[in-house]
Every structure is written in C-alpha cells, then in structure tokens.
Write a protein that holds these residues in place. Structure first.
Motif, PDB file in Angstrom:
ATOM      1  N   UNK A   2       0.823  -1.207   0.000  1.00  0.00           N
ATOM      2  CA  UNK A   2       0.000   0.000   0.000  1.00  0.00           C
ATOM      3  C   UNK A   2       0.861   1.263   0.000  1.00  0.00           C
ATOM      4  N   UNK A   3       1.990   1.208   0.670  1.00  0.00           N
ATOM      5  CA  UNK A   3       2.915   2.345   0.648  1.00  0.00           C
ATOM      6  C   UNK A   3       3.434   2.560  -0.776  1.00  0.00           C
ATOM      7  N   UNK A   4       3.681   1.464  -1.482  1.00  0.00           N
ATOM      8  CA  UNK A   4       4.099   1.551  -2.880  1.00  0.00           C
ATOM      9  C   UNK A   4       3.025   2.200  -3.745  1.00  0.00           C
TER      10      UNK A   4
ATOM     11  N   UNK B 200      -5.864   6.191   2.736  1.00  0.00           N
ATOM     12  CA  UNK B 200      -6.780   5.631   3.734  1.00  0.00           C
ATOM     13  C   UNK B 200      -6.492   4.148   3.945  1.00  0.00           C
ATOM     14  N   UNK B 201      -6.259   3.424   2.856  1.00  0.00           N
ATOM     15  CA  UNK B 201      -5.935   1.995   2.966  1.00  0.00           C
ATOM     16  C   UNK B 201      -4.610   1.779   3.691  1.00  0.00           C
ATOM     17  N   UNK B 202      -3.628   2.628   3.385  1.00  0.00           N
ATOM     18  CA  UNK B 202      -2.331   2.522   4.058  1.00  0.00           C
ATOM     19  C   UNK B 202      -2.485   2.776   5.555  1.00  0.00           C
ATOM     20  N   UNK B 203      -3.271   3.757   5.918  1.00  0.00           N
ATOM     21  CA  UNK B 203      -3.447   4.070   7.334  1.00  0.00           C
ATOM     22  C   UNK B 203      -4.181   2.944   8.067  1.00  0.00           C
ATOM     23  N   UNK B 204      -5.108   2.299   7.401  1.00  0.00           N
ATOM     24  CA  UNK B 204      -5.782   1.141   8.003  1.00  0.00           C
ATOM     25  C   UNK B 204      -4.783   0.009   8.223  1.00  0.00           C
ATOM     26  N   UNK B 205      -3.903  -0.198   7.246  1.00  0.00           N
ATOM     27  CA  UNK B 205      -2.868  -1.232   7.380  1.00  0.00           C
ATOM     28  C   UNK B 205      -1.895  -0.870   8.496  1.00  0.00           C
TER      29      UNK B 205
ATOM     30  N   UNK C 197      -2.629   0.760  11.178  1.00  0.00           N
ATOM     31  CA  UNK C 197      -3.318   0.477  12.438  1.00  0.00           C
ATOM     32  C   UNK C 197      -3.236  -1.009  12.784  1.00  0.00           C
ATOM     33  N   UNK C 198      -3.384  -1.867  11.773  1.00  0.00           N
ATOM     34  CA  UNK C 198      -3.281  -3.305  12.020  1.00  0.00           C
ATOM     35  C   UNK C 198      -1.864  -3.678  12.454  1.00  0.00           C
ATOM     36  N   UNK C 199      -0.872  -3.070  11.827  1.00  0.00           N
ATOM     37  CA  UNK C 199       0.515  -3.335  12.191  1.00  0.00           C
ATOM     38  C   UNK C 199       0.792  -2.822  13.603  1.00  0.00           C
ATOM     39  N   UNK C 200       0.270  -1.669  13.919  1.00  0.00           N
ATOM     40  CA  UNK C 200       0.434  -1.107  15.257  1.00  0.00           C
ATOM     41  C   UNK C 200      -0.187  -2.023  16.307  1.00  0.00           C
ATOM     42  N   UNK C 201      -1.335  -2.589  16.002  1.00  0.00           N
ATOM     43  CA  UNK C 201      -1.982  -3.513  16.940  1.00  0.00           C
ATOM     44  C   UNK C 201      -1.121  -4.757  17.142  1.00  0.00           C
ATOM     45  N   UNK C 202      -0.545  -5.264  16.060  1.00  0.00           N
ATOM     46  CA  UNK C 202       0.341  -6.418  16.154  1.00  0.00           C
ATOM     47  C   UNK C 202       1.535  -6.102  17.052  1.00  0.00           C
ATOM     48  N   UNK C 203       2.131  -4.931  16.882  1.00  0.00           N
ATOM     49  CA  UNK C 203       3.288  -4.542  17.681  1.00  0.00           C
ATOM     50  C   UNK C 203       2.889  -4.377  19.148  1.00  0.00           C
ATOM     51  N   UNK C 204       1.718  -3.821  19.403  1.00  0.00           N
ATOM     52  CA  UNK C 204       1.238  -3.708  20.783  1.00  0.00           C
ATOM     53  C   UNK C 204       1.051  -5.089  21.411  1.00  0.00           C
ATOM     54  N   UNK C 205       0.502  -6.016  20.643  1.00  0.00           N
ATOM     55  CA  UNK C 205       0.330  -7.389  21.142  1.00  0.00           C
ATOM     56  C   UNK C 205       1.682  -8.020  21.469  1.00  0.00           C
ATOM     57  N   UNK C 206       2.655  -7.813  20.587  1.00  0.00           N
ATOM     58  CA  UNK C 206       3.994  -8.355  20.822  1.00  0.00           C
ATOM     59  C   UNK C 206       4.634  -7.714  22.043  1.00  0.00           C
ATOM     60  N   UNK C 207       4.430  -6.428  22.207  1.00  0.00           N
ATOM     61  CA  UNK C 207       4.981  -5.738  23.371  1.00  0.00           C
ATOM     62  C   UNK C 207       4.401  -6.307  24.667  1.00  0.00           C
ATOM     63  N   UNK C 208       3.113  -6.630  24.661  1.00  0.00           N
ATOM     64  CA  UNK C 208       2.504  -7.235  25.857  1.00  0.00           C
ATOM     65  C   UNK C 208       3.160  -8.577  26.175  1.00  0.00           C
ATOM     66  N   UNK C 209       3.428  -9.356  25.138  1.00  0.00           N
ATOM     67  CA  UNK C 209       4.079 -10.656  25.333  1.00  0.00           C
ATOM     68  C   UNK C 209       5.490 -10.459  25.876  1.00  0.00           C
ATOM     69  N   UNK C 210       6.222  -9.512  25.304  1.00  0.00           N
ATOM     70  CA  UNK C 210       7.607  -9.259  25.723  1.00  0.00           C
ATOM     71  C   UNK C 210       7.665  -8.768  27.165  1.00  0.00           C
ATOM     72  N   UNK C 211       6.723  -7.954  27.560  1.00  0.00           N
ATOM     73  CA  UNK C 211       6.726  -7.361  28.893  1.00  0.00           C
ATOM     74  C   UNK C 211       6.153  -8.284  29.972  1.00  0.00           C
ATOM     75  N   UNK C 212       5.554  -9.380  29.564  1.00  0.00           N
ATOM     76  CA  UNK C 212       4.893 -10.277  30.511  1.00  0.00           C
ATOM     77  C   UNK C 212       5.810 -10.755  31.651  1.00  0.00           C
TER      78      UNK C 212
END
Length: 116
Positions: free
Chosen positions: A28-30, A84-89, A91-106
């Motif tokens: 989408x960035x492309x 708009x499509x890039x920004x939605x993507x 947000x999904x990537x940001x959510x993935x990183x937040x999920x990973x951060x929760x796992x790392x910080x556990x």
C-alpha cells in the motif's frame, strides 16, 4: 542453555518482515508513492505531523492555526483511497506490535506482580 535474546529479537524482526501485515503495508505504501496526488498529500500530512510533534517536544503551544491545518490535512487524507488503505494497514501493524509488546513485557509484569 543460555538464550541469546538478541538472536530471538532478530528472528522476530525477520518474522515481522515476512508477516502479512507488513507486506500489506509495504504494498500500500508503494501505491501511495506510485500516485503523484497521493504522494504529495501523504508528504504534506507527514510534514504537518512532524511539525506538531516538534512543537510538543519543545514545549511550544500548538495554536488554533496548527490544529486547523492538521484537521484540514486529515480531511483531505480521508478522501484518498490509497492513503486511507495505508493508514488502516498501519493500524493493524500497530496492533500487532502492541500485542507483541505485551508478550515481551509479561515476565517483568509477572515479576513485579509477585512482589505486590
């Protein structure tokens, strides 16, 4: 056996680069960069964002004019399907990183939780 955390971090980086979320964002960035209007609008949006961030970091007041400019740019972005499509993507990537951060910080959260 000692685990090298940095090796694990590098493996995670590789997994992120291979993830559907990252590759969707990359595609989408492309598309944004491949469209003159989208690219110009996206560049303007990023410039406005950086200016506001710099003012915040320097403790400067963000004036009404700054807010109006940011809102106007955001409204223009909403009209551009590529951005708009890039920004939605993003947000999904940001959510993935937040999920990973929760796992790392556990382990740390559990450690401090045990002593409470």
């Amino acid at each position: 056996m000692t685990v090298n955390v940095y090796d694990q971090a590098n493996a995670l980086e590789s997994a992120l680069r291979s993830s559907e979320e990252f590759n969707t964002m990359k595609d989408l960035y492309g598309k944004v960069n491949g469209n003159e209007e989208s690219k110009a609008l996206f560049d303007e949006f990023r410039t406005v964002q950086l200016e506001l961030q710099q003012k915040q970091m320097q403790g400067e007041e963000i004036g009404e004019e700054d807010v109006m400019k940011a809102q106007q740019t955001a409204a223009e972005i909403e009209k551009d399907e590529n951005i708009r499509s890039l920004m939605e993507a993003e947000q999904k990537m940001s959510q993935l990183i937040q999920d990973l951060n929760r796992v790392i910080m556990k382990p740390i959260e559990e450690l401090y939780g045990e002593n409470s």
